[in-house]
Design a protein around this motif. Structure first.
Motif, PDB file in Angstrom:
ATOM      1  N   ALA A 137       0.830  -1.208   0.000  1.00 16.20           N
ATOM      2  CA  ALA A 137       0.000   0.000   0.000  1.00 16.20           C
ATOM      3  C   ALA A 137       0.862   1.255   0.000  1.00 16.20           C
ATOM      4  N   PRO A 138       1.075   1.868  -1.175  1.00 12.71           N
ATOM      5  CA  PRO A 138       1.733   3.188  -1.170  1.00 12.71           C
ATOM      6  C   PRO A 138       0.857   4.240  -0.511  1.00 12.71           C
ATOM      7  N   LEU A 139      -0.468   4.155  -0.717  1.00 12.00           N
ATOM      8  CA  LEU A 139      -1.413   5.038  -0.026  1.00 12.00           C
ATOM      9  C   LEU A 139      -2.817   4.435  -0.166  1.00 12.00           C
ATOM     10  N   MET A 140      -3.187   3.623   0.791  1.00 16.08           N
ATOM     11  CA  MET A 140      -4.506   3.009   0.794  1.00 16.08           C
ATOM     12  C   MET A 140      -5.522   3.999   1.357  1.00 16.08           C
ATOM     13  N   LYS A 214      -3.830   3.375   5.041  1.00 16.85           N
ATOM     14  CA  LYS A 214      -2.610   2.671   5.422  1.00 16.85           C
ATOM     15  C   LYS A 214      -1.502   2.981   4.438  1.00 16.85           C
ATOM     16  N   VAL A 215      -0.278   2.978   4.939  1.00 17.16           N
ATOM     17  CA  VAL A 215       0.922   3.120   4.122  1.00 17.16           C
ATOM     18  C   VAL A 215       1.917   2.077   4.608  1.00 17.16           C
ATOM     19  N   GLY A 216       2.193   1.063   3.793  1.00 16.72           N
ATOM     20  CA  GLY A 216       3.140   0.037   4.216  1.00 16.72           C
ATOM     21  C   GLY A 216       2.882  -1.301   3.565  1.00 16.72           C
ATOM     22  N   LEU A 217       3.300  -2.369   4.266  1.00 19.96           N
ATOM     23  CA  LEU A 217       3.212  -3.738   3.767  1.00 19.96           C
ATOM     24  C   LEU A 217       2.546  -4.618   4.818  1.00 19.96           C
ATOM     25  N   SER A 218       2.049  -5.746   4.374  1.00 25.96           N
ATOM     26  CA  SER A 218       1.457  -6.715   5.289  1.00 25.96           C
ATOM     27  C   SER A 218       1.420  -8.074   4.627  1.00 25.96           C
ATOM     28  N   ASP A 219       1.585  -9.125   5.445  1.00 23.96           N
ATOM     29  CA  ASP A 219       1.463 -10.482   4.924  1.00 23.96           C
ATOM     30  C   ASP A 219       0.834 -11.364   5.997  1.00 23.96           C
ATOM     31  N   ALA A 220       0.247 -12.470   5.562  1.00 18.07           N
ATOM     32  CA  ALA A 220      -0.491 -13.350   6.456  1.00 18.07           C
ATOM     33  C   ALA A 220      -0.487 -14.753   5.903  1.00 18.07           C
ATOM     34  N   PHE A 221      -0.938 -15.701   6.720  1.00 18.33           N
ATOM     35  CA  PHE A 221      -1.114 -17.076   6.254  1.00 18.33           C
ATOM     36  C   PHE A 221      -2.563 -17.487   6.489  1.00 18.33           C
TER      37      PHE A 221
END
Length: 462
Positions: A137-140, A214-221
């Motif tokens: 997300a550069p700018l969500m 949001k501004v950033g990254l995210s990961d999940a399983f």
């Protein structure tokens, strides 16, 4: 993470060098070596909270902010795609196939989902709540390209990098604030660049009532649970195991953020290199999966289903092949009981059903004189009854111990045992259960018909 302003002479020298670049290079798409060479005038501050990435923020006066911006107008016109559906709809997402493998949190991705809300979804399971996790997300925000004819969603793939640009997009509930223009560049080496050209207001002032900001990254399983009350029905639950949150106050006009990937356990392909790795994670090797992992990545369910946490406790590369243990025992029993032709036949028959060396004494008794068979069978029933009684007693003892431990933990919440179970209960994980009324906006996915990019249909919702 601010950057110090360089001297005027250094700025002029960097501009002259940028003008002397060969015509064959793509402007704005810098390699890792180029990024390091032009970074001498910037103050680099690494965020230690980013276990998977390190980030660098470049201010408006830093030359790197200009270099990291990709001028899509100078790219190959045949490779630049203006997505017709995303450019004229609200809360839509579309799949984009990559021409290269993009490493994200150590996992190689072959396709992504671009959304109108200023972010890229990276998950395999497409659902309506794409803003929750697994995003770049550069700018969500609640962007609506359909409110302006000048708003477009553009993407460009040159074989080593993918550029996605949200051009002149407006907030649906705040159209009068002005248009936003920003982009995200994903490089084949795992680098992620956020570049901002037009940010009319402070990002912290954007309303998050109708859409997350949001501004950033995210990961999940993803974990699949079976519902006992309803047969043949499974529920998917997504657990977010890491998130990178960038400082929103640093996002202004002509700024850029560059994120460099750090080593992960998934990159090791052998047991020796895995357990001897010196990185930020406690890597373990699973012999059954032949995979190196910290236990928390997208393959979490495979890791648990194959009992890899129990296998990795010894932290050793010695392989115990359990598949050869039982055939060896079976052969040994057959040789031990096969003293005569008649006994060998009996032993073979009993081995095919029990597969246990404990049937050896039974084999000897089944070959005895027929009049004594009934008494022998009665003698053999006593161990069965004894084992059944012992099994019931063991179950009762375990149940009693469980009740006592639960009562003790309930009345002593600050004890060491209580803290141990509290820290490891599944509810401690930041679970993302996507249900109606969860507070996340619903996104619809569009997919191409055939090979044409212009023809899209709305897919079935998950």
């Amino acid at each position: 993470m601010d950057s110090n302003r360089a001297s005027q002479d250094q700025d002029q020298q960097d501009q002259d060098q940028s003008q002397d670049q060969p015509e064959g290079n793509f402007p704005g798409l810098l390699s890792a070596e180029d990024s390091q060479d032009t970074d001498n005038s910037s103050q680099i501050e690494e965020d230690t909270d980013h276990n998977y990435y390190t980030s660098k923020t470049y201010g408006p006066t830093d030359p790197m902010s200009k270099y990291l911006w990709v001028n899509v107008d100078q790219m190959d016109k045949e490779k630049v795609k203006i997505h017709g559906i995303l450019s004229n709809t609200h809360r839509q997402a579309a799949r984009v196939n990559l021409s290269f493998d993009f490493p994200f949190y150590g996992h190689f991705l072959h396709d992504l989902t671009v959304a109108t809300g200023g972010f890229i979804y990276t998950g395999d399971v497409v659902h309506r709540m794409l803003t929750a996790t697994q995003y770049i997300a550069p700018l969500m925000a609640n962007f609506d390209p359909s409110v302006s004819r000048n708003s477009t969603v553009i993407y460009f793939d040159n074989g080593t990098a993918l550029v996605v640009q949200w051009d002149h997009v407006h907030l649906q509930d705040s159209y009068n604030l002005g248009s936003f223009t920003f982009q995200a560049t994903l490089h084949s080496d795992g680098r992620i660049v956020f570049a901002y050209k037009e940010i009319p207001i402070e990002v912290a002032q954007i309303s998050s009532v109708n859409h997350p900001v949001k501004v950033g990254l995210s990961d999940a399983f993803v974990v699949v649970h079976r519902i006992q009350q309803i047969p043949n029905v499974r529920r998917r639950t997504i657990y977010e195991y890491h998130r990178v949150e960038l400082t929103k106050t640093k996002i202004t006009n002509s700024t850029a953020v560059e994120m460099m990937p750090l080593p992960t356990c998934l990159q090791f392909t052998s047991c020796s290199s895995c357990i001897s790795s010196l990185i930020n994670f406690n890597c373990s090797w699973c012999h059954r999966l032949r995979r190196c992992s910290s236990g928390f990545d997208r393959h979490r369910q495979d890791w648990v289903d194959n009992s890899c946490p129990d296998e990795t406790k010894d932290n050793s590369c010695d392989i115990i092949n359990t598949t050869q243990l039982y055939p060896f025992t079976t052969t040994l029993v057959a040789k031990t009981t096969g003293r005569s032709r008649g006994e060998t036949t009996t032993a073979g028959g009993s081995l095919s059903t029990s597969h246990s060396p404990t049937s050896v004494p039974t084999e000897g008794k089944t070959t005895s004189v027929h009049p004594k068979e009934s008494s022998a069978e009665r003698k053999d029933t006593h161990p069965l009854h004894t084992g059944l009684i012992l099994g019931i007693l063991m179950v009762m003892l375990i149940m009693a111990a469980t009740v006592l431990v639960t009562v003790y933990i309930y009345h002593h919440p600050t004890s060491a045992a209580s803290l141990f179970f509290i820290e490891r209960r599944p509810s401690r994980w930041p679970a993302m259960k996507f249900r109606r009324g969860s507070g996340h906006p619903a996104y619809a996915e569009v997919e191409p018909v055939g090979q044409e990019k212009e023809g899209f249909i709305e897919s079935e919702q998950c």
